[in-house]
Structure formats: structure tokens, C-alpha cells
Design an enzyme around this catalytic site. Structure first.
Site, PDB file in Angstrom:
ATOM      1  N   LYS A  52      -0.621  -8.143   5.028  1.00 31.80           N
ATOM      2  CA  LYS A  52      -0.850  -8.182   6.429  1.00 31.80           C
ATOM      3  C   LYS A  52      -2.220  -8.971   6.508  1.00 31.80           C
ATOM      4  O   LYS A  52      -2.279  -9.793   7.436  1.00 31.80           O
ATOM      5  CB  LYS A  52      -1.132  -6.940   6.873  1.00 31.80           C
ATOM      6  N   GLN A  96      -2.599   2.236   7.221  1.00 31.45           N
ATOM      7  CA  GLN A  96      -1.443   2.063   6.418  1.00 31.45           C
ATOM      8  C   GLN A  96      -0.892   3.532   6.145  1.00 31.45           C
ATOM      9  O   GLN A  96      -1.608   4.710   5.504  1.00 31.45           O
ATOM     10  CB  GLN A  96      -1.733   1.410   5.293  1.00 31.45           C
ATOM     11  N   ASP A 119       1.110  -0.545  15.529  1.00 33.91           N
ATOM     12  CA  ASP A 119       2.206  -0.516  14.810  1.00 33.91           C
ATOM     13  C   ASP A 119       3.392   0.232  15.752  1.00 33.91           C
ATOM     14  O   ASP A 119       4.540   0.407  15.380  1.00 33.91           O
ATOM     15  CB  ASP A 119       1.923   0.801  13.774  1.00 33.91           C
TER      16      ASP A 119
END
Ligand code: NDP
Length: 279
Positions: A52, A96, A119
């Protein structure tokens, strides 16, 4: 033989638009910035976080990484998220997953300000979808369907899987696109009878080669979200690709399919968040 919808081509198209959007923001003095929080030292998570950050750099975006020890307590993590929520130079925040067992994922995920939740976990998929940050994987599937010119309106869309991060938002997005949606799960009776009715079948089960050719209607569009490890450790999908490819009109491969979309959609969400926070 089915047409193969390749994630690489679709992701490249998405990322070239993201690049243009980043340039437009930079010209206005705004550098899109993604903050990534990693708790613990799960090797797979470390790789994902690395990818990322790399992608952000490639696109001219900033990224910040916060690596916290596995024994980090909830208050400490919530305090960091609150600080990033308040920081105007940070446009996207992601924690994460998976988190260490002692931390409640729902509590942590909900602590991220919805406008920075790149997200898309807090997304409501509102009537004004343009303002929502969509969950990355299902949004990636929608991009693939659009790229392949698959019309959704009026089609019977069957989603196998009802998780909060894939199955449920996937079903919501297909419904929003005017599909007639059925969601299946582990308690669904006579699953094959339902999947055989699908014009668009999305497999998000997490079981290798779970969807076999006899479960698919001739000419269906088949999207495989699954990422599983075969006996030889190779990545395989939820769909028995070789057999289903002969029956479907379109199909996504694994690897090389939906998986490549997720990170592209994360970048798209981050730039969208930056633009929305700097109108
Ligand atoms: P979950 O394990 O959270 O959910 C799996 C779903 O499948 C559940 O709803 C479960 O039903 C359902 N299911 C399990 N067994 C059956 C069965 N026998 N018949 C019907 N339904 C069944 O997984 P995720 O949603 O997180 O992920 C699904 C897959 O997608 C995984 O392979 C994952 O690795 C992959 N994935 C891929 C991503 C990508 O970027 N390509 C991103 C995220 C996930 P129930 O609710 O009743 O238990």
C-alpha cells in the site's frame, strides 16, 4: 469459452484516473495522504502494508505508517486513531486487519471518522453513493463489471458469502445498481439450485473450488473473490475455474482477478477522501 475479465487491465484503468486526480489535487496544494496502522508483526499484514505504501509513492501520494506492538491496548490504539481523525493533513486512515485477538475489530474500525475510512468499513451505501467511500473489494468487483460492460439492472445476482467486508456490501452495491439480489451463506438450503439461477454469480466463501460447473447457469458472469491456498501453497479461488470457464460467458481468474482491484480501490478512495475534505 468465457471471456476472462483481468484485474490488471481494470486496475490500470482505475489507477490512471487516480493519477490524474492526484495531479489535480497537487496543483491545488493538497497532497493526498494515507495513514496505515499495523498492530503486531503478522508477516502477511506487513507485506500488504508495504504494498500500500509503495503504491502511494508510485502515485505521488503521501503515506504514514504507525507500527504498534502486538500487546497494544485498545485505549492506546483509539487515541492514535483520534489523533489521525483530527489531523487535517491525513485524508485516509486504515487499520490493517486482522488485529491481535484482544482488540475488538468492530470498535477499532468504527473509531475511524467515516470521511477518512478509506477501507469503507463504516460505509452506509447511501442514496448519494458518490459521497460514500465504498468497501474496496466489492467496489473493485463493480469496476470489473462496468469495465466488461455487464449490465446489472434487472439481473439476478447471487452472492455466496455474507461477511461484513465482502458479501454484505457486495450485495448492497449490486442492489443499488438495480440487480435482483440473493445472498447465500452456510445455512442456505439447496445452494446449487440458487446459484444456478444467477445471471451474475459472486463467490466470496473462502473455500477452494467451492463453486463447481454444475452450480453455474450457461452464460452466467462469474466473479471469484476467493483467495485460498492449495495443497501446493499456490493461490486458488472459490471457483473451479477450468470447468466453470467452459460454461460462463465471463469469468475472473484467481490470481489476476479481483485481488488486483482491492489496492487500486483503496487508492481511489484515498484520493476521493482528499478531494471531499478539500472542496
Ligand atoms: P468470511 O470467512 O468472513 O465469510 C465467508 C462466507 O462464506 C460466510 O458468510 C459463510 O457463511 C459463507 N460460507 C462458508 N461456507 C459456506 C457454504 N458451505 N455454503 C455457503 N456459504 C458458505 O470470508 P470473507 O468474506 O472475508 O472472504 C471471502 C473470501 O474472499 C476469502 O477467500 C478471502 O480470502 C477472500 N477475500 C479476498 C479479497 C481480495 O482482495 N480479493 C479481500 C477480502 C477477502 P456464514 O456467514 O453462514 O458463516
Amino acid at each position: 469459452m468465457a471471456t476472462i475479465i483481468r484485474g490488471k487491465e481494470v486496475a490500470e484503468q482505475v489507477l490512471s484516473q487516480v493519477k490524474a486526480d492526484v495531479a489535480a489535487l497537487l496543483a491545488r496544494g493538497v497532497t493526498p495522504c494515507l495513514a496505515v496502522i499495523l498492530v503486531g508483526d503478522d508477516p502477511a499484514s506487513r507485506i500488504y502494508v508495504g504494498k500500500k505504501k509503495e503504491k502511494c509513492a508510485e502515485l505521488g501520494m503521501r503515506s504514514l505508517e504507525f507500527t504498534l506492538p502486538a500487546e497494544t491496548q485498545e485505549e492506546e490504539l483509539l487515541a492514535l486513531i483520534a489523533k489521525l481523525n483530527a489531523d487535517e493533513s491525513v485524508h485516509g486512515i486504515l487499520c490493517q486487519l486482522p488485529l491481535p485477538k484482544h482488540l475488538d475489530e468492530q470498535t477499532i474500525v468504527r473509531a475511524v471518522a467515516p470521511k477518512k475510512d478509506v477501507d469503507g468499513f463504516t460505509c452506509r451505501i447511501s442514496a448519494d453513493a458518490r459521497r460514500d467511500l465504498m468497501p474496496c473489494t466489492p467496489a473493485g468487483v463493480m469496476e470489473m463489471l462496468a469495465y466488461a460492460n455487464v449490465s446489472i439492472a434487472g439481473k439476478h445476482c447471487v452472492v455466496v458469502g455474507r461477511s461484513n467486508i465482502v458479501g454484505k456490501p457486495m450485495a448492497a452495491l449490486l442492489l443499488q445498481a438495480d440487480g435482483t439480489v440473493t445472498i447465500c451463506h452456510s445455512k442456505t438450503r439447496d445452494l446449487a439450485n440458487i446459484t444456478r439461477q444467477a445471471d451474475i454469480l459472486v463467490a466470496a466463501v473462502g473455500k477452494p473450488h467451492f463453486i463447481t460447473a454444475d452450480m453455474v447457469k450457461e452464460g452466467a458472469v462469474v466473479i471469484d473473490v476467493g483467495v485460498n491456498r492449495g495443497a501446493d501453497r499456490k493461490v486458488i479461488g472459490d471457483v473451479d475455474f477450468e470447468a466453470v470457464e467452459k460454461k460462463a460467458s465471463m469469468i475472473t481468474p484467481v490470481p489476476g482477478g479481483v485481488g488486483l482491484m482491492t489496492i487500486a480501490m483503496l487508492m481511489k478512495n484515498t484520493v476521493r477522501a482528499a478531494a471531499q475534505q478539500n472542496p
